[in-house]
Design a protein around this motif. Sequence first.
Motif, mmCIF file in Angstrom:
data_model
loop_
_atom_site.group_PDB
_atom_site.id
_atom_site.type_symbol
_atom_site.label_atom_id
_atom_site.label_comp_id
_atom_site.label_asym_id
_atom_site.label_seq_id
_atom_site.Cartn_x
_atom_site.Cartn_y
_atom_site.Cartn_z
ATOM 1 N N LEU A 1 73.684 -13.184 44.375
ATOM 2 C CA LEU A 1 73.087 -14.442 44.823
ATOM 3 C C LEU A 1 71.618 -14.562 44.440
ATOM 4 N N GLY A 2 71.051 -13.506 43.864
ATOM 5 C CA GLY A 2 69.659 -13.529 43.417
ATOM 6 C C GLY A 2 68.662 -13.585 44.560
ATOM 7 N N ILE A 3 69.018 -12.970 45.683
ATOM 8 C CA ILE A 3 68.144 -12.997 46.857
ATOM 9 C C ILE A 3 67.210 -11.795 46.821
ATOM 10 N N SER A 4 65.922 -12.064 46.901
ATOM 11 C CA SER A 4 64.918 -11.011 46.983
ATOM 12 C C SER A 4 64.182 -11.157 48.306
ATOM 13 N N LEU A 5 64.051 -10.089 49.034
ATOM 14 C CA LEU A 5 63.432 -10.151 50.351
ATOM 15 C C LEU A 5 61.913 -10.113 50.299
ATOM 16 N N GLY A 6 61.345 -9.675 49.201
ATOM 17 C CA GLY A 6 59.895 -9.601 49.080
ATOM 18 C C GLY A 6 59.270 -8.489 49.903
ATOM 19 N N ILE A 7 60.059 -7.478 50.231
ATOM 20 C CA ILE A 7 59.567 -6.341 51.004
ATOM 21 C C ILE A 7 59.327 -5.187 50.038
ATOM 22 N N GLU A 8 58.187 -4.555 50.163
ATOM 23 C CA GLU A 8 57.813 -3.477 49.245
ATOM 24 C C GLU A 8 58.501 -2.149 49.545
ATOM 25 N N ASN A 9 58.874 -1.911 50.785
ATOM 26 C CA ASN A 9 59.478 -0.641 51.182
ATOM 27 C C ASN A 9 60.959 -0.623 50.797
ATOM 28 N N VAL A 10 61.310 0.224 49.845
ATOM 29 C CA VAL A 10 62.677 0.280 49.326
ATOM 30 C C VAL A 10 63.670 0.708 50.404
ATOM 31 N N LEU A 11 63.290 1.626 51.256
ATOM 32 C CA LEU A 11 64.180 2.106 52.313
ATOM 33 C C LEU A 11 64.544 0.972 53.278
ATOM 34 N N VAL A 12 63.563 0.175 53.657
ATOM 35 C CA VAL A 12 63.807 -0.951 54.558
ATOM 36 C C VAL A 12 64.726 -1.975 53.892
ATOM 37 N N VAL A 13 64.497 -2.246 52.623
ATOM 38 C CA VAL A 13 65.333 -3.191 51.881
ATOM 39 C C VAL A 13 66.776 -2.694 51.823
ATOM 40 N N GLU A 14 66.953 -1.414 51.560
ATOM 41 C CA GLU A 14 68.300 -0.851 51.493
ATOM 42 C C GLU A 14 69.005 -0.915 52.846
ATOM 43 N N ILE A 15 68.288 -0.668 53.911
ATOM 44 C CA ILE A 15 68.882 -0.752 55.247
ATOM 45 C C ILE A 15 69.285 -2.194 55.550
ATOM 46 N N ILE A 16 68.453 -3.152 55.183
ATOM 47 C CA ILE A 16 68.785 -4.561 55.411
ATOM 48 C C ILE A 16 70.011 -4.960 54.596
ATOM 49 N N HIS A 17 70.041 -4.596 53.323
ATOM 50 C CA HIS A 17 71.199 -4.900 52.476
ATOM 51 C C HIS A 17 72.471 -4.296 53.070
ATOM 52 N N ALA A 18 72.398 -3.040 53.450
ATOM 53 C CA ALA A 18 73.570 -2.349 53.987
ATOM 54 C C ALA A 18 73.999 -2.946 55.322
ATOM 55 N N THR A 19 73.053 -3.347 56.150
ATOM 56 C CA THR A 19 73.390 -3.937 57.442
ATOM 57 C C THR A 19 74.083 -5.281 57.264
#
Length: 84
Positions: free
Chosen positions: A52-70
Amino acid sequence: MSIISQPWVIFLLIGLVAGFLASLVVGGGGLISCLLSGIIGAFVGGFLFHALGISLGIENVLVVEIIHATVGAIVVVILARAIA
């Protein structure tokens, strides 16, 4: 701990956290179901956000991965309940 096993442990911990967060949103589940939904959700969430081309704009990769997985785990649990 060897270098090869460390990414797997991190991946499993992300899946566990994501599954737990998803269970708070949609309810239910024990440790194993949280882990499984989080691991499957990591793949589903990563695919969905990328497709879907969604970028969260968060710099912390771990937080982004947790959000994606959740988000992916929530989708997986809702779809599994709809099918069952």
